[in-house]
Enzyme design. Structure first.
Site, PDB file in Angstrom:
ATOM      1  N   VAL A   1     -35.116   0.118  48.870  1.00 34.74           N
ATOM      2  CA  VAL A   1     -34.581   0.236  50.232  1.00 34.74           C
ATOM      3  C   VAL A   1     -34.213  -1.146  50.755  1.00 34.74           C
ATOM      4  O   VAL A   1     -35.038  -2.059  50.732  1.00 34.74           O
ATOM      5  CB  VAL A   1     -35.629   0.879  51.183  1.00 34.74           C
TER       6      VAL A   1
ATOM      7  N   THR B   1     -25.959  -4.816  37.248  1.00 38.16           N
ATOM      8  CA  THR B   1     -25.909  -5.706  38.415  1.00 38.16           C
ATOM      9  C   THR B   1     -27.306  -6.254  38.743  1.00 38.16           C
ATOM     10  O   THR B   1     -27.496  -7.472  38.828  1.00 38.16           O
ATOM     11  CB  THR B   1     -25.361  -4.928  39.640  1.00 38.16           C
ATOM     12  N   VAL B   2     -28.287  -5.367  38.912  1.00 39.61           N
ATOM     13  CA  VAL B   2     -29.617  -5.827  39.337  1.00 39.61           C
ATOM     14  C   VAL B   2     -30.403  -6.381  38.147  1.00 39.61           C
ATOM     15  O   VAL B   2     -31.054  -7.434  38.258  1.00 39.61           O
ATOM     16  CB  VAL B   2     -30.402  -4.685  40.032  1.00 39.61           C
TER      17      VAL B   2
ATOM     18  N   LYS C   1     -32.774   6.507  51.568  1.00 46.18           N
ATOM     19  CA  LYS C   1     -33.528   5.332  52.020  1.00 46.18           C
ATOM     20  C   LYS C   1     -34.371   5.679  53.252  1.00 46.18           C
ATOM     21  O   LYS C   1     -35.522   5.244  53.369  1.00 46.18           O
ATOM     22  CB  LYS C   1     -32.567   4.185  52.337  1.00 46.18           C
TER      23      LYS C   1
ATOM     24  N   GLU D   1     -18.136   1.893  45.464  1.00 45.65           N
ATOM     25  CA  GLU D   1     -17.877   2.472  44.135  1.00 45.65           C
ATOM     26  C   GLU D   1     -16.499   3.122  44.117  1.00 45.65           C
ATOM     27  O   GLU D   1     -15.954   3.462  45.173  1.00 45.65           O
ATOM     28  CB  GLU D   1     -18.914   3.564  43.847  1.00 45.65           C
TER      29      GLU D   1
ATOM     30  N   GLU E   1     -40.153  -1.939  46.141  1.00 43.22           N
ATOM     31  CA  GLU E   1     -39.586  -2.661  47.293  1.00 43.22           C
ATOM     32  C   GLU E   1     -38.054  -2.675  47.268  1.00 43.22           C
ATOM     33  O   GLU E   1     -37.394  -2.545  48.303  1.00 43.22           O
ATOM     34  CB  GLU E   1     -40.120  -4.106  47.289  1.00 43.22           C
TER      35      GLU E   1
HETATM   36  N1  LIG Z   1     -26.418  -2.852  42.820  1.00 49.39           N
HETATM   37  C1  LIG Z   1     -27.136  -3.070  43.926  1.00 49.39           C
HETATM   38  O1  LIG Z   1     -26.773  -3.900  44.758  1.00 49.39           O
HETATM   39  C2  LIG Z   1     -28.404  -2.306  44.155  1.00 49.39           C
HETATM   40  C3  LIG Z   1     -29.130  -2.535  45.340  1.00 49.39           C
HETATM   41  C4  LIG Z   1     -30.348  -1.868  45.536  1.00 49.39           C
HETATM   42  C5  LIG Z   1     -30.791  -0.972  44.590  1.00 49.39           C
HETATM   43  N2  LIG Z   1     -30.040  -0.756  43.471  1.00 49.39           N
HETATM   44  C6  LIG Z   1     -30.537   0.181  42.492  1.00 49.39           C
HETATM   45  O2  LIG Z   1     -30.789  -0.516  41.282  1.00 49.39           O
HETATM   46  C7  LIG Z   1     -30.592   0.348  40.179  1.00 49.39           C
HETATM   47  C8  LIG Z   1     -29.611  -0.309  39.206  1.00 49.39           C
HETATM   48  O3  LIG Z   1     -28.374  -0.487  39.854  1.00 49.39           O
HETATM   49  P1  LIG Z   1     -27.233  -1.415  39.233  1.00 49.39           P
HETATM   50  O4  LIG Z   1     -26.247  -1.600  40.337  1.00 49.39           O
HETATM   51  O5  LIG Z   1     -27.823  -2.623  38.595  1.00 49.39           O
HETATM   52  O6  LIG Z   1     -26.622  -0.445  38.126  1.00 49.39           O
HETATM   53  P2  LIG Z   1     -25.590  -0.835  36.957  1.00 49.39           P
HETATM   54  O7  LIG Z   1     -24.926  -2.126  37.251  1.00 49.39           O
HETATM   55  O8  LIG Z   1     -24.742   0.367  36.743  1.00 49.39           O
HETATM   56  O9  LIG Z   1     -26.535  -1.041  35.692  1.00 49.39           O
HETATM   57  C9  LIG Z   1     -27.166   0.024  35.043  1.00 49.39           C
HETATM   58  C10 LIG Z   1     -27.728  -0.464  33.717  1.00 49.39           C
HETATM   59  O10 LIG Z   1     -28.423   0.623  33.106  1.00 49.39           O
HETATM   60  C11 LIG Z   1     -27.967   0.785  31.761  1.00 49.39           C
HETATM   61  N3  LIG Z   1     -28.004   2.216  31.430  1.00 49.39           N
HETATM   62  C12 LIG Z   1     -27.366   3.223  32.066  1.00 49.39           C
HETATM   63  N4  LIG Z   1     -27.652   4.399  31.470  1.00 49.39           N
HETATM   64  C13 LIG Z   1     -28.462   4.112  30.433  1.00 49.39           C
HETATM   65  C14 LIG Z   1     -29.086   4.891  29.419  1.00 49.39           C
HETATM   66  N5  LIG Z   1     -28.923   6.213  29.357  1.00 49.39           N
HETATM   67  N6  LIG Z   1     -29.871   4.251  28.521  1.00 49.39           N
HETATM   68  C15 LIG Z   1     -30.045   2.922  28.567  1.00 49.39           C
HETATM   69  N7  LIG Z   1     -29.478   2.129  29.487  1.00 49.39           N
HETATM   70  C16 LIG Z   1     -28.693   2.725  30.416  1.00 49.39           C
HETATM   71  C17 LIG Z   1     -26.571   0.260  31.751  1.00 49.39           C
HETATM   72  O11 LIG Z   1     -26.267  -0.125  30.417  1.00 49.39           O
HETATM   73  P3  LIG Z   1     -24.844  -0.756  30.021  1.00 49.39           P
HETATM   74  O12 LIG Z   1     -24.842  -2.116  30.665  1.00 49.39           O
HETATM   75  O13 LIG Z   1     -24.871  -0.822  28.550  1.00 49.39           O
HETATM   76  O14 LIG Z   1     -23.804   0.163  30.591  1.00 49.39           O
HETATM   77  C18 LIG Z   1     -26.676  -0.925  32.714  1.00 49.39           C
HETATM   78  O15 LIG Z   1     -27.114  -2.074  32.053  1.00 49.39           O
HETATM   79  C19 LIG Z   1     -30.124   1.676  40.762  1.00 49.39           C
HETATM   80  O16 LIG Z   1     -31.209   2.543  40.918  1.00 49.39           O
HETATM   81  C20 LIG Z   1     -29.577   1.282  42.123  1.00 49.39           C
HETATM   82  O17 LIG Z   1     -29.642   2.348  43.073  1.00 49.39           O
HETATM   83  C21 LIG Z   1     -28.875  -1.398  43.229  1.00 49.39           C
END
Ligand SMILES: NC(=O)c1ccc[n+]([C@@H]2O[C@H](COP(=O)([O-])OP(=O)(O)OC[C@H]3O[C@@H](n4cnc5c(N)ncnc54)[C@H](OP(=O)(O)O)[C@@H]3O)[C@@H](O)[C@H]2O)c1
Length: 427
Positions: A130, A13-14, A203, A188, A127
């Site tokens: 949170v 997502t990010v 946070k 989720e 940044e």
């Molecule tokens: N989503 C939000 O709105 C949001 C807001 C603020 C902060 N965050 C933070 O941002 C971070 C990312 O969140 P997200 O929502 O973008 O997560 P996500 O959509 O689940 O994406 C995670 C990514 O990491 C990859 N990945 C997972 N395990 C891995 C491993 N062992 N080796 C290599 N790659 C791996 C996944 O690969 P695949 O694509 O191949 O599965 C995917 O591309 C988190 O720390 C979250 O707390 C997210």
């Protein structure tokens, strides 16, 4: 023009949002900052998934990112503790700057990672960890650096805020609002991290560490989620002039800190009462600026990528060899307050017998808790069952809990008491 090569860990997502934002705004960012961004390598788990990035850049080998000497900044967007911690540690040891959005990692290991980064003279930008797109950490650490911050209160979990907004405005149950939030992609499949309050506590730990300059552990905070909030309480709160919000609260009481995360009744006129749906907001008080409020999208692909990109630019311009302008503290523990003083909303499910309000009021009085409002209502279709709702004046929570213990032993009680704190002050 300075060229900066990004090694991306994770493209979900990010990460996908960051790729999109770099593509969309590379020109305007270069014009404003003199930094030209290039995504050079992208580590993922499943290389076959479709992504908004050139397939030739995708790898499943962490070393292809962490050991590429051409990469200037490693951006960790995997999430969770491991393998993110190992990858970030390797990046720091290899003298690469790091940007992360990972609040769980920072809450668990921030102190250690910042110590290592200082030793290697590299930077960690966080940044985005949170409140997503809201530049709240930079505001606290840089914009408000000349202030002593005495208190902050925030709506920092968009999932909880969306669920409570739906319960309040669409008059639905917690279960129905959660199902709708999941259908919309704001919760989720396993929503426990959000609805049980742990995400907000992580946070709050990061916000409070920066605001109060103390090393903290969110496992020691008072943390409650929103599962116990019922439509009945939202309705009663509205009738009394309140709205129920999930709040993260930090106060510097002088010698000790008060840190808590829980649902609370807010007067409808309070600025945070108007923060609806998935939006986040943080209200804080500095001794020079007085009260300040920051509101915006606390999650989502592009809002969070916006915060990640701002860290990349800041580090690119003031990178290697410079002291970090702000970081999480490694030591300086401050004790947490042992008790809490607040006003309270209480609901006691009862069997409807004469004099029940008097029995409850007497038990509260026995423990020094006085009442500002009391009412009784019958449960629809159950003329023998009802609810007694009480607003209690400011009192110590320990005394109130002793009173509730006494009331729970009354034979008229038909179920567990509900206790919600009332947040009245601007701060
Ligand atoms: N989503 C939000 O709105 C949001 C807001 C603020 C902060 N965050 C933070 O941002 C971070 C990312 O969140 P997200 O929502 O973008 O997560 P996500 O959509 O689940 O994406 C995670 C990514 O990491 C990859 N990945 C997972 N395990 C891995 C491993 N062992 N080796 C290599 N790659 C791996 C996944 O690969 P695949 O694509 O191949 O599965 C995917 O591309 C988190 O720390 C979250 O707390 C997210």
């Amino acid at each position: 023009m300075k060229r900066v090569r990004i090694g991306l860990l994770g493209c979900g997502t990010v990460g996908g949002g960051l790729v999109e934002l770099v593509r969309r705004n590379r020109g305007v960012v270069a014009d404003r900052t003199g930094v030209e961004l290039e995504v050079r390598r992208v580590l993922v788990r499943d290389p076959a998934k479709p992504r908004p990035v050139d397939r030739a850049l995708v790898t499943t080998d962490p070393a292809a990112v962490l050991e590429d000497p051409e990469i200037d900044i490693v951006v960790e967007l995997i999430g969770g503790i491991e393998p993110a911690r190992t990858f970030v540690t390797r990046a720091i040891e290899g003298r690469k700057n790091v940007v992360t959005a990972n609040k769980a990692l920072l809450a668990a290991s921030g102190g250690d990672l910042f110590r290592r980064a200082a030793e290697r003279r590299v930077r960690i930008g966080f940044e985005a960890s949170v409140c997503g797109g809201i530049p709240i950490l930079r505001a606290i650490a840089a914009g408000l650096v000349g202030n002593r911050i005495s208190a902050l209160v925030g709506i920092v979990n968009g999932t909880c805020n969306l669920i409570l907004t739906k319960m309040s405005e669409e008059k639905c149950s917690f279960a129905a609002a959660l199902a709708e939030a999941q259908r919309l992609g704001f919760a989720e499949a396993d929503p426990s991290l959000d609805v049980d309050g742990r995400d907000a506590a992580q946070k709050l730990q990061i916000l409070a560490e920066l605001a109060f300059g103390a090393k903290l552990d969110h496992a020691e905070f008072l943390v409650e989620g929103i599962r116990q909030v019922e439509a009945e309480d939202i309705r009663a709160a509205a009738e009394l002039g309140y709205v129920i919000k999930h709040l993260a609260i930090g106060r510097d009481l002088g010698g000790e800190l008060e840190l808590r995360v829980h649902p609370a009744l807010l007067p409808v006129v309070h600025p945070l009462a108007h923060v609806r749906h998935e939006f986040n907001s943080v209200l804080l008080r500095g001794d020079a600026v007085d009260e300040m409020i920051f509101t915006g999208k606390g999650a989502g692909s592009l809002p969070t990528a916006s915060a990640v990109l701002s860290d990349i630019i800041e580090i690119s311009r003031n990178g290697h060899g410079h002291e970090p302008s702000w970081h999480l503290p490694e030591a300086v523990d401050k004790p947490l307050a042992a008790d809490l003083e607040s006003k309270y909303y209480l609901r006691f499910p009862i069997r409807d017998v004469p004099g029940v309000i008097g029995l409850i009021a007497t038990a509260l009085g026995n423990h020094g808790v006085s009442i500002s409002h009391a009412s009784a209502t019958l449960v629809e279709g159950r003329p023998d069952c009802g609810n007694v709702k009480i607003l209690a004046h400011r009192c110590l929570e320990s005394a109130l809990r002793r009173a509730i213990g006494e009331i729970s032993r009354l034979p008229v009680l038909a179920g567990p008491a509900v206790l919600l704190r009332i947040f009245e002050e601007g701060l």
